[in-house]
Design a protein around this motif. Structure first.
Motif, short mmCIF file in Angstrom:
data_model
loop_
_atom_site.label_atom_id
_atom_site.label_comp_id
_atom_site.label_asym_id
_atom_site.label_seq_id
_atom_site.Cartn_x
_atom_site.Cartn_y
_atom_site.Cartn_z
N GLU A 78 51.14 31.09 58.83
CA GLU A 78 51.53 32.52 58.23
C GLU A 78 53.05 32.67 58.21
N ASN A 80 55.04 36.19 58.58
CA ASN A 80 54.82 37.65 58.49
C ASN A 80 56.13 38.34 58.90
N PRO A 119 53.69 35.21 50.55
CA PRO A 119 53.64 36.09 51.76
C PRO A 119 53.62 37.54 51.14
#
Length: 306
Positions: A78, A80, A119
């Motif tokens: 991920e 983030n 994202p």
């Protein structure tokens, strides 16, 4: 007063316990707190030589200055808001640990974050924090506003295929056309260092896309990576020889064509008749005749001078 580092850290801990004793039950104080279980390392640091005045040609590098911090996420990782701040933190630490004060100017630092997929949560959070996200090119997003350094987010699967095949195949959902394009482009790399780079990229892509590469192997007869690279190099050399032969044949044909034009002109054929024979326009034929006459005159003048 001089204190060794560990002694000083314990002293600071005790001082703050005294200073904040009224709220001690609500506070946790940790001396020498490790920021990570492993040593802090930047994924990639790119230092641009000052001799490169015009800037980096690759569009990913257009934002870059002298010192450039790269955070690269694998396909399953991920990206983030904490990853963003961690990377900005790397840039701050890199500046702060320079050999001399301000030897790494803040305005010479940039931050780039790479991920295969978009994202969206990170971008939403950055916008909510007062930043602006602008897509400047396919897959390349500049972050402006409350940022310490020029920052970009690069979504590799949105990049222009013809310009970034290497980045585009580093995903667990690579497209066949991207792989084939990268394989074709890699034929131009000849040095051992370049071959090693190509091999590393392919190994990572094969590992994440076994089914796709098995299919490509069945269709193309591609063997191991080393065998493919050797074969690609051989084909590249053969292609170069072939191009040389073709060029030579073309030059020989043009030379013969020019001679036919001049011979027919000398024998009083009209330009229209010559054009039908050699399949060229009258303007081209006239230019070649003039050039031939000029060359012949120069040769005559040179002989007379001798």
């Amino acid at each position: 007063m001089y204190c060794k580092y560990h002694t000083a850290s314990r002293l600071v801990l005790r001082v703050f316990r005294v200073e904040m004793r009224e709220d001690a039950e609500y506070l946790t104080l940790e001396a020498e707190h490790y920021l990570s279980k492993e040593p802090i390392r930047i994924d990639l640091l790119i230092i641009k030589d000052e001799a490169l005045k015009s800037g980096i040609k690759n569009e990913i590098g257009h934002i870059m200055r002298k010192y450039n911090i790269i955070e690269y996420k694998s396909p399953k990782d991920e990206l983030n808001i904490d990853d963003y701040y961690k990377t900005v933190g790397y840039a701050c630490l890199y500046k702060g640990y320079g050999e001399n004060v301000d030897i790494i100017p803040a305005d010479e630092l940039t931050v780039s974050l790479f991920r295969a997929r978009h994202p969206q949560k990170l971008m939403n959070q950055l916008k909510a924090d007062g930043n602006t996200i602008e897509q400047v090119r396919p897959g390349i997003y500049y972050v402006t506003g409350n940022v310490l350094f020029p920052t970009q987010i690069v979504v590799t699967q949105e990049l222009t295929p013809e310009l970034h095949s290497a980045l585009r195949i580093l995903t667990d959902s690579a497209k066949r056309e991207d792989v084939e394009r990268f394989l074709n482009e890699s034929r131009e790399y000849k040095s051992q260092g370049e071959r090693n780079d190509i091999k590393s990229v392919l190994e990572a892509s094969v590992d994440a896309n076994k089914q796709l590469y098995d299919e490509i192997r069945r269709c193309s007869g591609m063997g191991t990576l080393d065998e493919w690279l050797d074969e690609a190099e051989r084909k590249g050399e053969v292609r170069g020889i072939s191009q040389g032969i073709s060029q030579g044949e073309l030059q020989g044909k043009e030379k013969k064509q020019r001679q036919v034009i001049f011979n027919m002109y000398r024998d009083n054929f009209t330009l229209q008749q010559i054009a039908r024979v050699v399949d060229l326009s009258i303007d081209v034929i006239n230019t070649r005749i003039v050039n031939k006459q000029a060359a012949s005159t120069e040769k005559v003048e040179a002989v007379c001078c001798v």
